[in-house]
Design an enzyme around this catalytic site. Structure first.
Site, PDB file in Angstrom:
ATOM      1  N   LYS A   1     -47.703 -35.003  33.627  1.00  0.00           N
ATOM      2  CA  LYS A   1     -47.999 -35.372  32.916  1.00  0.00           C
ATOM      3  C   LYS A   1     -50.351 -36.307  34.047  1.00  0.00           C
ATOM      4  O   LYS A   1     -50.588 -36.769  32.669  1.00  0.00           O
ATOM      5  CB  LYS A   1     -47.255 -37.621  33.373  1.00  0.00           C
ATOM      6  CG  LYS A   1     -46.138 -37.159  32.316  1.00  0.00           C
ATOM      7  CD  LYS A   1     -45.726 -35.666  32.277  1.00  0.00           C
ATOM      8  CE  LYS A   1     -44.018 -36.111  31.313  1.00  0.00           C
ATOM      9  NZ  LYS A   1     -44.137 -34.205  31.359  1.00  0.00           N
TER      10      LYS A   1
ATOM     11  N   GLY B   1     -39.509 -26.250  23.078  1.00  0.00           N
ATOM     12  CA  GLY B   1     -39.067 -27.249  23.417  1.00  0.00           C
ATOM     13  C   GLY B   1     -40.076 -27.696  24.736  1.00  0.00           C
ATOM     14  O   GLY B   1     -41.193 -28.140  23.748  1.00  0.00           O
TER      15      GLY B   1
ATOM     16  N   ASP C   1     -29.958 -31.797  38.268  1.00  0.00           N
ATOM     17  CA  ASP C   1     -30.308 -30.409  37.673  1.00  0.00           C
ATOM     18  C   ASP C   1     -29.254 -29.197  38.129  1.00  0.00           C
ATOM     19  O   ASP C   1     -28.938 -28.440  36.839  1.00  0.00           O
ATOM     20  CB  ASP C   1     -31.395 -29.496  37.694  1.00  0.00           C
ATOM     21  CG  ASP C   1     -33.005 -29.720  36.823  1.00  0.00           C
ATOM     22  OD1 ASP C   1     -32.506 -31.412  36.419  1.00  0.00           O
ATOM     23  OD2 ASP C   1     -33.906 -29.463  36.913  1.00  0.00           O
TER      24      ASP C   1
ATOM     25  N   HIS D   1     -46.327 -59.045  18.715  1.00  0.00           N
ATOM     26  CA  HIS D   1     -47.221 -58.835  16.690  1.00  0.00           C
ATOM     27  C   HIS D   1     -49.117 -58.924  17.687  1.00  0.00           C
ATOM     28  O   HIS D   1     -49.940 -59.723  18.315  1.00  0.00           O
ATOM     29  CB  HIS D   1     -47.288 -59.706  16.178  1.00  0.00           C
ATOM     30  CG  HIS D   1     -47.967 -59.079  15.195  1.00  0.00           C
ATOM     31  ND1 HIS D   1     -47.447 -58.476  14.218  1.00  0.00           N
ATOM     32  CD2 HIS D   1     -49.063 -60.104  13.923  1.00  0.00           C
ATOM     33  CE1 HIS D   1     -48.504 -58.354  12.889  1.00  0.00           C
ATOM     34  NE2 HIS D   1     -49.762 -58.949  13.601  1.00  0.00           N
TER      35      HIS D   1
HETATM   36  P1  FAD Z   1     -35.555 -30.482  41.716  1.00  0.00           P
HETATM   37  O1  FAD Z   1     -36.541 -31.658  41.659  1.00  0.00           O
HETATM   38  O2  FAD Z   1     -35.492 -28.798  41.033  1.00  0.00           O
HETATM   39  O3  FAD Z   1     -35.535 -30.309  43.441  1.00  0.00           O
HETATM   40  C1  FAD Z   1     -34.277 -29.144  44.340  1.00  0.00           C
HETATM   41  C2  FAD Z   1     -34.943 -29.579  45.338  1.00  0.00           C
HETATM   42  O4  FAD Z   1     -34.212 -28.384  46.476  1.00  0.00           O
HETATM   43  C3  FAD Z   1     -36.333 -28.232  45.182  1.00  0.00           C
HETATM   44  O5  FAD Z   1     -37.481 -28.956  46.229  1.00  0.00           O
HETATM   45  C4  FAD Z   1     -36.240 -26.885  46.510  1.00  0.00           C
HETATM   46  O6  FAD Z   1     -37.682 -26.962  46.683  1.00  0.00           O
HETATM   47  C5  FAD Z   1     -34.827 -27.720  46.823  1.00  0.00           C
HETATM   48  N1  FAD Z   1     -34.011 -25.990  47.413  1.00  0.00           N
HETATM   49  C6  FAD Z   1     -33.799 -25.852  46.622  1.00  0.00           C
HETATM   50  N2  FAD Z   1     -32.616 -24.746  46.851  1.00  0.00           N
HETATM   51  C7  FAD Z   1     -32.787 -25.570  48.829  1.00  0.00           C
HETATM   52  C8  FAD Z   1     -31.853 -24.647  49.697  1.00  0.00           C
HETATM   53  N3  FAD Z   1     -31.415 -23.851  49.801  1.00  0.00           N
HETATM   54  N4  FAD Z   1     -32.527 -24.962  50.843  1.00  0.00           N
HETATM   55  C9  FAD Z   1     -33.340 -26.166  51.416  1.00  0.00           C
HETATM   56  N5  FAD Z   1     -34.039 -26.692  49.746  1.00  0.00           N
HETATM   57  C10 FAD Z   1     -33.554 -26.111  49.005  1.00  0.00           C
HETATM   58  N6  FAD Z   1     -37.752 -34.426  34.037  1.00  0.00           N
HETATM   59  C11 FAD Z   1     -37.946 -35.667  33.759  1.00  0.00           C
HETATM   60  O7  FAD Z   1     -36.994 -36.679  33.576  1.00  0.00           O
HETATM   61  N7  FAD Z   1     -39.070 -36.166  32.817  1.00  0.00           N
HETATM   62  C12 FAD Z   1     -40.096 -35.223  32.571  1.00  0.00           C
HETATM   63  O8  FAD Z   1     -41.020 -35.910  32.303  1.00  0.00           O
HETATM   64  C13 FAD Z   1     -40.009 -33.742  33.241  1.00  0.00           C
HETATM   65  N8  FAD Z   1     -41.166 -33.057  32.982  1.00  0.00           N
HETATM   66  C14 FAD Z   1     -40.723 -31.516  33.473  1.00  0.00           C
HETATM   67  C15 FAD Z   1     -42.057 -31.011  33.496  1.00  0.00           C
HETATM   68  C16 FAD Z   1     -42.444 -29.429  34.023  1.00  0.00           C
HETATM   69  C17 FAD Z   1     -43.315 -28.719  33.415  1.00  0.00           C
HETATM   70  C18 FAD Z   1     -40.812 -29.332  34.654  1.00  0.00           C
HETATM   71  C19 FAD Z   1     -40.413 -27.919  35.323  1.00  0.00           C
HETATM   72  C20 FAD Z   1     -39.705 -29.517  34.367  1.00  0.00           C
HETATM   73  C21 FAD Z   1     -39.498 -31.539  34.306  1.00  0.00           C
HETATM   74  N9  FAD Z   1     -38.537 -31.862  34.673  1.00  0.00           N
HETATM   75  C22 FAD Z   1     -38.778 -32.953  34.339  1.00  0.00           C
HETATM   76  C23 FAD Z   1     -37.707 -31.972  34.792  1.00  0.00           C
HETATM   77  C24 FAD Z   1     -37.368 -32.388  36.061  1.00  0.00           C
HETATM   78  O9  FAD Z   1     -38.042 -32.085  37.229  1.00  0.00           O
HETATM   79  C25 FAD Z   1     -36.408 -32.251  37.221  1.00  0.00           C
HETATM   80  O10 FAD Z   1     -34.832 -32.350  35.699  1.00  0.00           O
HETATM   81  C26 FAD Z   1     -35.716 -32.283  37.910  1.00  0.00           C
HETATM   82  O11 FAD Z   1     -36.840 -32.380  39.166  1.00  0.00           O
HETATM   83  C27 FAD Z   1     -34.702 -32.558  39.147  1.00  0.00           C
HETATM   84  O12 FAD Z   1     -34.326 -32.863  39.927  1.00  0.00           O
HETATM   85  P2  FAD Z   1     -33.158 -32.432  41.403  1.00  0.00           P
HETATM   86  O13 FAD Z   1     -33.118 -32.997  42.246  1.00  0.00           O
HETATM   87  O14 FAD Z   1     -32.238 -31.532  40.861  1.00  0.00           O
HETATM   88  O15 FAD Z   1     -34.016 -30.927  41.969  1.00  0.00           O
END
Ligand code: FAD
Length: 462
Positions: free
Chosen positions: A54, A179, A308, A440
């Site tokens: 962003k 996408g 995710d 408006h």
């Molecule tokens: P993540 O953000 O993936 O965080 C998981 C964390 O766990 C990571 O930091 C990783 O290093 C850590 N990890 C993994 N395994 C281990 C382990 N075994 N030990 C220690 N640490 C570990 N979503 C939106 O809602 N709006 C947006 O505008 C948007 N834009 C995006 C743009 C891009 C380019 C991308 C790639 C994604 C975007 N997303 C967006 C999606 C969003 O980033 C994810 O849905 C979100 O980050 C998921 O959150 P999470 O907490 O599930 O996992």
């Protein structure tokens, strides 16, 4: 740091899901340990996802808006791009947010352990030699970009993380995958000066969104991107002078096309298989997802999963809400993750935004629906902003008149979507929105006006 930590709740992964769960659990009085392998908290979203994209889209928008002003009598000349400064600015945005998380963790006495965690038993994790013994665990380990095995490893083949590094502005960039992520990055690079081709296997961009909305988007960007729908990449050959890409399908060029870079944006894969989850007895499916119930519990009673890693939609706001539910359930509250709708937004130009049931889903589910569409060509604010291509659509359940979904395409569509989401969650009907006085001239008047169309009080539109 000592080699053994005992904790009530361990959270594996410090992304939006993980830090939200950790902070909520700590606020509810639990002792929390948060494990993260990156050097900063914030996960994909803050470090290499939502936020840096962003920040760069903001730059792209200013460039595009400035160039459009020429037709309204104000010329700014050709933009001078200083990539180092843009990168520094983007990094400072990331730093502000990730630094803020460190402070919030400290304030709540959440212990942050840096390293890669793997399960060693049903109540133990190993983090690079440190053993963490936990009463409850929340798996929030996220996802990573999908690679295509037939594409060679080459510096010029990048994923979203590589694209956000902004190493250079390639003259010709192929965006593989039409996408949200591919189109957002394409928007950035085009504004910075790249010539963009987008290839998409499906017969429309952003396949999850409704056709009418995407048709408007695709028409608007047709002079900006060369879009090849119903087409796939079948080979990429790396040569000294560029990447030669072969296509197959409806709109495939006959000969391989040369690109300076290829951005692969074909989706994300969950990290479930990388955690030795089986050692804790947690089931991971063949794709790497971890199934949960509505309280975010896995098949193991004291282990939860969020974000995710539990499935679509892979969005930060979904992860945050799931994180809150997991923490609240662990603290003894009887909460569930049971939203009526989760908004999706492409922060492209124009923006594409939808929430609740799409028309396509409604048809698949055999729902009795009626739609009401307000074209922005009839919006004073859109005309005054020279952006009349937009459209606001509301989807109603015909049986009871309630709003069950909505979609918008146009500038600021993402910012306005919240009103439709609230209407869906609260079970509002057309009259509720039509009788709500919208200011408006605003673009979000279009929501009230679409509701008036449904109610039958507006009939004559351009
Ligand atoms: P993540 O953000 O993936 O965080 C998981 C964390 O766990 C990571 O930091 C990783 O290093 C850590 N990890 C993994 N395994 C281990 C382990 N075994 N030990 C220690 N640490 C570990 N979503 C939106 O809602 N709006 C947006 O505008 C948007 N834009 C995006 C743009 C891009 C380019 C991308 C790639 C994604 C975007 N997303 C967006 C999606 C969003 O980033 C994810 O849905 C979100 O980050 C998921 O959150 P999470 O907490 O599930 O996992």
């Amino acid at each position: 740091m000592s080699n053994e930590i005992k904790t009530q709740v361990v959270v594996l992964g410090g992304g939006p899901g993980g830090y939200s769960a950790a902070f909520r659990a700590a606020d509810l009085g639990l002792e929390v340990t948060l494990v993260e392998s990156r050097s900063t908290l914030g996960g994909v979203c803050l470090n290499v996802g939502c936020i840096p994209s962003k920040a760069l889209l903001h730059v792209a928008k200013v460039i595009d808006d400035a160039s459009e002003m020429a037709s309204h009598g104000v010329s700014f000349g050709k933009p001078e791009i200083d990539l180092d400064k843009i990168r520094d600015w983007k990094d400072s945005v990331i730093g502000q947010l990730t630094g803020g998380l460190d402070g919030m963790a400290k304030m709540r006495k959440v212990k942050v352990v840096s390293g890669y965690g793997k399960f060693t038993g049903s109540n133990t994790l190993d983090v690079d030699g440190t053993t963490i013994t936990f009463d409850n665990a929340i798996i929030a380990a996220g996802s990573q970009p999908v690679n295509l095995p037939f594409i060679p490893e080459d510096d010029r083949v990048i994923d979203s993380t590589g694209a956000l590094e902004l190493k250079d502005v390639p003259e010709k960039l192929l965006v593989l995958g039409g996408g949200i992520i591919g189109l957002e990055m394409g928007t950035v690079y085009r504004a910075l000066g790249s010539q963009i081709d987008v290839v998409e296997f499906a017969d429309q961009l952003v396949p999850a969104a409704d056709k009418d909305i995407i048709k408007i988007y695709t028409r608007y960007v047709k002079d900006k991107f060369n879009v090849m729908l119903s087409t796939k990449v079948v080979a990429v050959e790396a040569k000294d002078d560029g990447l030669y890409v072969s296509f197959e399908g409806k709109n495939a060029p006959a000969e391989p096309v040369r690109y300076d870079k290829v951005l692969v944006a074909v989706g994300r894969t969950p990290n479930g298989k990388l955690l030795d989850a089986d050692k804790a007895g947690v089931n991971v499916d063949e794709r790497g997802f971890i199934n949960t119930d509505k309280q975010m519990k896995t098949n193991v009673d004291h282990i939860y999963a969020i974000g995710d890693i539990v499935g679509q939609p892979m969005l930060a706001h979904k992860a945050v809400h799931e994180g809150h539910v997991a923490a609240e359930v662990i603290s003894g509250q009887k909460h569930f993750f049971d939203p009526k709708c989760i908004p999706s937004i492409a922060y492209t130009d124009p923006e594409i935004a939808w929430v609740g049931v799409t028309e396509k889903e409604a048809k698949e589910q055999g729902l009795n629906i009626e739609t009401a569409v307000f074209p922005w060509a009839a919006s004073g604010r859109a005309i005054a902003s020279a952006r009349t291509e937009g459209q606001t659509k509301l989807i109603f359940d015909k049986d009871n008149g309630r709003i069950i979904g909505g979609a918008m395409v146009g500038i600021n569509a993402g910012e306005m979507l919240g009103e439709i989401g609230l209407a869906v969650e609260m079970g509002a009907d057309g009259e509720d929105l039509a009788l709500t006085i919208h200011a408006h001239p605003t673009l979000n008047e279009s929501i009230g006006l679409a509701a008036e169309i449904f109610e039958g009080s507006i009939t004559d539109l351009p």
